[in-house]
Structure formats: C-alpha cells, structure tokens
Design a protein around this motif. Structure first.
Motif, PDB file in Angstrom:
ATOM      1  N   THR A 152       0.830  -1.215   0.000  1.00 53.87           N
ATOM      2  CA  THR A 152       0.000   0.000   0.000  1.00 53.87           C
ATOM      3  C   THR A 152       0.867   1.268   0.000  1.00 53.87           C
ATOM      4  O   THR A 152       0.675   2.137  -0.866  1.00 53.87           O
ATOM      5  CB  THR A 152      -0.993  -0.024   1.177  1.00 53.87           C
ATOM      6  OG1 THR A 152      -1.821  -1.187   1.021  1.00 53.87           O
ATOM      7  CG2 THR A 152      -1.863   1.199   1.210  1.00 53.87           C
ATOM      8  N   SER A 201      -2.320   9.499  17.102  1.00 51.76           N
ATOM      9  CA  SER A 201      -3.444   9.909  17.967  1.00 51.76           C
ATOM     10  C   SER A 201      -3.019  10.845  19.102  1.00 51.76           C
ATOM     11  O   SER A 201      -3.844  11.526  19.693  1.00 51.76           O
ATOM     12  CB  SER A 201      -4.133   8.668  18.548  1.00 51.76           C
ATOM     13  OG  SER A 201      -3.264   8.011  19.431  1.00 51.76           O
ATOM     14  N   LYS A 202      -1.714  10.897  19.398  1.00 52.38           N
ATOM     15  CA  LYS A 202      -1.256  11.773  20.494  1.00 52.38           C
ATOM     16  C   LYS A 202      -0.681  13.091  19.961  1.00 52.38           C
ATOM     17  O   LYS A 202      -0.161  13.896  20.733  1.00 52.38           O
ATOM     18  CB  LYS A 202      -0.181  11.060  21.335  1.00 52.38           C
ATOM     19  CG  LYS A 202      -0.590   9.703  21.880  1.00 52.38           C
ATOM     20  CD  LYS A 202      -1.648   9.820  22.980  1.00 52.38           C
ATOM     21  CE  LYS A 202      -1.948   8.491  23.638  1.00 52.38           C
ATOM     22  NZ  LYS A 202      -2.627   7.521  22.760  1.00 52.38           N
ATOM     23  N   ALA A 219      -3.644   7.819   6.774  1.00 48.83           N
ATOM     24  CA  ALA A 219      -3.820   6.372   6.980  1.00 48.83           C
ATOM     25  C   ALA A 219      -4.238   6.169   8.431  1.00 48.83           C
ATOM     26  O   ALA A 219      -3.456   5.740   9.272  1.00 48.83           O
ATOM     27  CB  ALA A 219      -2.528   5.629   6.671  1.00 48.83           C
ATOM     28  N   ARG A 222     -10.348   6.666  10.184  1.00 42.57           N
ATOM     29  CA  ARG A 222     -11.452   7.472  10.744  1.00 42.57           C
ATOM     30  C   ARG A 222     -12.115   8.247   9.606  1.00 42.57           C
ATOM     31  O   ARG A 222     -11.471   9.088   8.977  1.00 42.57           O
ATOM     32  CB  ARG A 222     -10.929   8.451  11.795  1.00 42.57           C
ATOM     33  CG  ARG A 222     -10.370   7.720  12.989  1.00 42.57           C
ATOM     34  CD  ARG A 222     -10.145   8.635  14.166  1.00 42.57           C
ATOM     35  NE  ARG A 222      -9.561   7.848  15.235  1.00 42.57           N
ATOM     36  CZ  ARG A 222     -10.265   7.304  16.228  1.00 42.57           C
ATOM     37  NH1 ARG A 222     -11.557   7.490  16.291  1.00 42.57           N
ATOM     38  NH2 ARG A 222      -9.656   6.584  17.148  1.00 42.57           N
ATOM     39  N   MET A 225     -11.955  12.416   8.495  1.00 36.67           N
ATOM     40  CA  MET A 225     -11.398  13.161   9.622  1.00 36.67           C
ATOM     41  C   MET A 225     -10.613  14.409   9.174  1.00 36.67           C
ATOM     42  O   MET A 225     -10.640  15.448   9.841  1.00 36.67           O
ATOM     43  CB  MET A 225     -10.471  12.238  10.427  1.00 36.67           C
ATOM     44  CG  MET A 225      -9.974  12.851  11.714  1.00 36.67           C
ATOM     45  SD  MET A 225      -8.707  11.843  12.504  1.00 36.67           S
ATOM     46  CE  MET A 225      -7.264  12.350  11.593  1.00 36.67           C
ATOM     47  N   ILE A 242     -10.049   3.398   4.151  1.00 37.86           N
ATOM     48  CA  ILE A 242     -11.232   2.741   3.577  1.00 37.86           C
ATOM     49  C   ILE A 242     -12.203   2.545   4.735  1.00 37.86           C
ATOM     50  O   ILE A 242     -11.957   1.716   5.615  1.00 37.86           O
ATOM     51  CB  ILE A 242     -10.888   1.367   2.963  1.00 37.86           C
ATOM     52  CG1 ILE A 242      -9.794   1.507   1.895  1.00 37.86           C
ATOM     53  CG2 ILE A 242     -12.135   0.715   2.356  1.00 37.86           C
ATOM     54  CD1 ILE A 242      -9.354   0.173   1.292  1.00 37.86           C
ATOM     55  N   THR A 280      -2.944  -1.520  -4.378  1.00 35.62           N
ATOM     56  CA  THR A 280      -2.341  -2.475  -3.442  1.00 35.62           C
ATOM     57  C   THR A 280      -2.092  -3.846  -4.101  1.00 35.62           C
ATOM     58  O   THR A 280      -0.985  -4.387  -4.012  1.00 35.62           O
ATOM     59  CB  THR A 280      -3.206  -2.590  -2.179  1.00 35.62           C
ATOM     60  OG1 THR A 280      -3.234  -1.300  -1.560  1.00 35.62           O
ATOM     61  CG2 THR A 280      -2.639  -3.580  -1.177  1.00 35.62           C
TER      62      THR A 280
HETATM   63  P1  NDP Z   1      -4.213   1.239  12.207  1.00 37.50           P
HETATM   64  O1  NDP Z   1      -5.484   1.249  12.981  1.00 37.50           O
HETATM   65  O2  NDP Z   1      -3.228   0.162  12.406  1.00 37.50           O
HETATM   66  O3  NDP Z   1      -3.456   2.642  12.477  1.00 37.50           O
HETATM   67  C1  NDP Z   1      -4.156   3.840  12.528  1.00 37.50           C
HETATM   68  C2  NDP Z   1      -3.231   4.959  12.892  1.00 37.50           C
HETATM   69  O4  NDP Z   1      -3.994   6.157  12.928  1.00 37.50           O
HETATM   70  C3  NDP Z   1      -2.570   4.797  14.257  1.00 37.50           C
HETATM   71  O5  NDP Z   1      -1.200   5.076  14.156  1.00 37.50           O
HETATM   72  C4  NDP Z   1      -3.289   5.810  15.139  1.00 37.50           C
HETATM   73  O6  NDP Z   1      -2.460   6.425  16.099  1.00 37.50           O
HETATM   74  C5  NDP Z   1      -3.685   6.868  14.131  1.00 37.50           C
HETATM   75  N1  NDP Z   1      -4.862   7.589  14.594  1.00 37.50           N
HETATM   76  C6  NDP Z   1      -6.018   7.100  15.072  1.00 37.50           C
HETATM   77  N2  NDP Z   1      -6.843   8.102  15.447  1.00 37.50           N
HETATM   78  C7  NDP Z   1      -6.191   9.250  15.189  1.00 37.50           C
HETATM   79  C8  NDP Z   1      -6.522  10.622  15.364  1.00 37.50           C
HETATM   80  N3  NDP Z   1      -7.680  11.009  15.869  1.00 37.50           N
HETATM   81  N4  NDP Z   1      -5.601  11.532  14.993  1.00 37.50           N
HETATM   82  C9  NDP Z   1      -4.406  11.162  14.464  1.00 37.50           C
HETATM   83  N5  NDP Z   1      -4.054   9.877  14.286  1.00 37.50           N
HETATM   84  C10 NDP Z   1      -4.938   8.941  14.644  1.00 37.50           C
HETATM   85  O7  NDP Z   1      -4.660   1.373  10.671  1.00 37.50           O
HETATM   86  P2  NDP Z   1      -3.892   0.973   9.317  1.00 37.50           P
HETATM   87  O8  NDP Z   1      -2.640   1.742   9.183  1.00 37.50           O
HETATM   88  O9  NDP Z   1      -3.861  -0.492   9.172  1.00 37.50           O
HETATM   89  O10 NDP Z   1      -4.966   1.513   8.247  1.00 37.50           O
HETATM   90  C11 NDP Z   1      -5.329   2.874   8.166  1.00 37.50           C
HETATM   91  C12 NDP Z   1      -6.454   3.038   7.161  1.00 37.50           C
HETATM   92  O11 NDP Z   1      -6.000   2.613   5.879  1.00 37.50           O
HETATM   93  C13 NDP Z   1      -7.694   2.190   7.453  1.00 37.50           C
HETATM   94  O12 NDP Z   1      -8.853   2.895   7.007  1.00 37.50           O
HETATM   95  C14 NDP Z   1      -7.519   0.969   6.557  1.00 37.50           C
HETATM   96  O13 NDP Z   1      -8.752   0.386   6.180  1.00 37.50           O
HETATM   97  C15 NDP Z   1      -6.846   1.595   5.358  1.00 37.50           C
HETATM   98  N6  NDP Z   1      -6.014   0.657   4.599  1.00 37.50           N
HETATM   99  C16 NDP Z   1      -6.168   0.678   3.241  1.00 37.50           C
HETATM  100  C17 NDP Z   1      -5.412  -0.147   2.447  1.00 37.50           C
HETATM  101  C18 NDP Z   1      -5.579  -0.082   0.957  1.00 37.50           C
HETATM  102  O14 NDP Z   1      -5.327  -1.025   0.267  1.00 37.50           O
HETATM  103  N7  NDP Z   1      -5.997   1.060   0.415  1.00 37.50           N
HETATM  104  C19 NDP Z   1      -4.464  -1.098   3.014  1.00 37.50           C
HETATM  105  C20 NDP Z   1      -4.293  -0.975   4.461  1.00 37.50           C
HETATM  106  C21 NDP Z   1      -5.076  -0.127   5.197  1.00 37.50           C
HETATM  107  P3  NDP Z   1      -1.844   5.620  17.374  1.00 37.50           P
HETATM  108  O15 NDP Z   1      -0.706   4.825  16.818  1.00 37.50           O
HETATM  109  O16 NDP Z   1      -1.413   6.700  18.276  1.00 37.50           O
HETATM  110  O17 NDP Z   1      -2.950   4.769  17.920  1.00 37.50           O
END
Ligand code: NDP
Length: 302
Positions: A152, A201-202, A219, A222, A225, A242, A280
C-alpha cells in the motif's frame, strides 16, 4: 465541488486515478511475465494462504488470485479451516518457503486468535515476503537495503512520483504510524529526501501540522477526519483510508479525508474508492515479479 475542471479526455486532472494507474501497471507486469517465460523459461508464482472464513478476507483472496492469473503468473491458494493451529500453519509456510515454484508468499490477515500473526510473518522467507511485513524487510527499508516494500505505501509512492516527479525537499505529513502503512510510508518518503512528520493519535494540533504539508498521506481509519481547511493550497493529498459508513440510509465507502472540502484546496487528490485501493494488489504482483527475478538471479525485464 466549485472548481472542478474536466479536460479534453473527459477526466478531471486534479483527481489521481489509481484505478487507471493500476490497470497500466498490471498490463506492464503481464508483458514482463511473458518475456520471462519466453526468454528465461520460468513463471513467477504467488501463494496466498487464508485461514478461516472472514468474509472480507475471502473477497481479497479471490481478487488476488484472479489478478495473479490475469497477469500470467501462477497462483497457489491454500484455504485452511478456522481451527488450524499455529504449528500447522507454520508447517505450510515452511513447505512454501522450500517450493521453488512459489516466489511470493502472503498470509491473509487477520488470522484466528490462536495464531500469533507476527510469528507467521516472521516465518516467511524474507525474500518471498511479498507483503514486505517481515522484520528483515522493515529493517532493509529503514537502512537502505534491497528488500520487499509493503504494497500500500509503495503504491502511494508511485502515485506521488507520477504526479510530482522529484519529491526531494517537500514537506510530507503522514497521519498514522502502523507497521503496514504509516511507518513504511514515512520511511519511503524519507528515502525520497522529503522532510517527514509522522502524526498519530497523540499529536498536538494535527490541523496545524497538516497545514504545513506539501504532501499529506492519511492512513488513520477514521471517516472523513481530515478537513479541507487543514490542507495547504495546492498540496497533494493521498487518502489511504477505507471506511464503510451509512449515509442517507445507504452503505458508502469513504476515506480518511473529507473529499468534498479537501478537493477545492488540494493540487491533486486520490478519491475513495478508486485511488489508493486498486494500487495495493498491483504492487503485490509487482513484488512477486521482483522476488521471482531475484530468486532466479535475472534482471527485471523493462
Ligand atoms: P491502524 O489502525 O493500524 O493505524 C491507525 C493509525 O492512525 C494509528 O497510528 C493511530 O495512532 C492513528 N490515529 C487514530 N486516530 C487518530 C486521530 N484522531 N488523529 C491522528 N491519528 C490517529 O490502521 P492501518 O494503518 O492499518 O490503516 C489505516 C487506514 O488505511 C484504514 O482505514 C484501513 O482500512 C486503510 N487501509 C487501506 C489499504 C488499501 O489497500 N488502500 C491497506 C491498508 C489499510 P496511534 O498509533 O497513536 O494509535
């Protein structure tokens, strides 16, 4: 979308069309596979392992198998019951590691809870780890070694380079720090000499961080957002998210970026669906081709 412009081809030049890019990439891969078969006498092969009955995973695995065959590669599908033990899965991985017809191995995640996903990923031969999740490949990406890059973020990088050319010196903000998207994305951008901020998130004042970015990669997972007033005028926005939501009584897929408000500010933007998503699997096939050429000690065809 106030400033939407359509060119002579009937397409909107501001929209980064990942679907069309992926089609072209798959056509190129199919030509390269034919060339390898004709000149080198081998066919790259991808093994996909699915454990259990997760409906979304079944769809992904089916799509991967179909696109592998469409590119002329060999596809090996292994469907195991949800009761499979870690030892049984490790035994299959060992067998695939030793099989010379298998150049790439992917174990579809998530796996049932009795199995530790990291133990499975790290049991795959790093040179066959076409998802690029093995700790050795993460290390190679971080240290400039020759590895396999997660699909990705690799797809996002190709879209960015196609749009912007040289990325050197640009300020990129990656929102999300997962091992499969955020961290490798940040590493790839750093390797292209971007100045990279990784937000999570922090992070304090996320809108302020995003406003300084020439490149925004979201990525997060949410829905919608990232708002338009966070985007610097002309920034390139890559939306990895997604998210399935209900709107007006209907199911809908949306990204992590609020497309309607971000579109007028962005210089270019990926839609959801049709942006990063289709890239992907194309990059998975590309990684399989790269892995096969390395294992056979031959140059990747042009
Ligand atoms: P994860 O849940 O593993 O990671 C999400 C990240 O977002 C974390 O690092 C988290 O921070 C951060 N986050 C969450 N809330 C907030 C906020 N309010 N403000 C800032 N940062 C925030 O997700 P993935 O990386 O696996 O996937 C992300 C997105 O991408 C999903 O929607 C997934 O479906 C999509 N995706 C799409 C793919 C494609 O083929 N197009 C392939 C893989 C994923 P913290 O680390 O602090 O918790």
């Amino acid at each position: 979308m106030s400033d939407r412009k359509i060119d002579a081809l009937g397409t909107d030049p501001k929209v980064i069309d990942g679907k069309a890019f992926a089609v072209k990439l798959r056509e190129k891969i199919a030509r390269q596979v034919k060339q390898l078969q004709a000149e080198r006498g081998f066919t790259p092969g991808l093994a996909v392992v699915l454990v259990g009955e997760d409906p979304a995973s079944k769809v992904y695995v089916r799509n991967k198998g179909e696109q592998t065959k469409e590119c002329g590669m060999a596809s090996f599908e292994h469907k195991l019951p949800a009761t499979t033990t870690q030892a049984e899965l490790l035994a299959l991985i060992d067998q695939l590691n030793k099989d010379p017809k298998v150049n790439g191995i992917l174990c579809q995640l998530p796996v049932p809870q009795q199995i530790d996903p990291q133990a499975i990923i790290n049991a795959i031969d790093p040179d066959k780890d076409v998802d690029g999740f093995h700790v050795v490949n993460a290390g190679r990406l971080a240290t400039g070694g020759q590895g396999l890059v997660p699909c990705t973020p690799y797809g996002c990088l190709l879209l960015l380079k196609d749009r912007l050319g040289d990325l050197s010196g640009k300020h990129a903000v990656v929102i999300g720090r997962s091992n499969i998207v955020g961290k490798p994305m940040a590493q790839l951008l750093l390797n292209e000499s971007c100045t990279v901020t990784i937000a999570h998130s922090k992070t304090r004042d996320l809108p302020g961080e995003v406003r300084r970015a020439d490149i925004v990669v979201a990525a997060v997972g949410r829905p919608e957002m990232v708002k338009g007033d966070w985007i610097k005028d002309g920034a390139v926005v890559i939306d990895v998210g997604i998210n399935r939501i209900e709107r007006d009584g209907k199911g809908k897929l949306v990204g992590d970026v609020d497309y309607a408000s971000a579109y007028p500010k962005a210089g270019a933007i990926t839609p959801v669906p049709g942006g990063v998503g289709p890239m992907t699997i194309a990059l998975l096939l590309n990684n399989t081709l790269i892995a096969a050429c390395r294992q056979h000690g031959v140059k990747l065809p042009d």
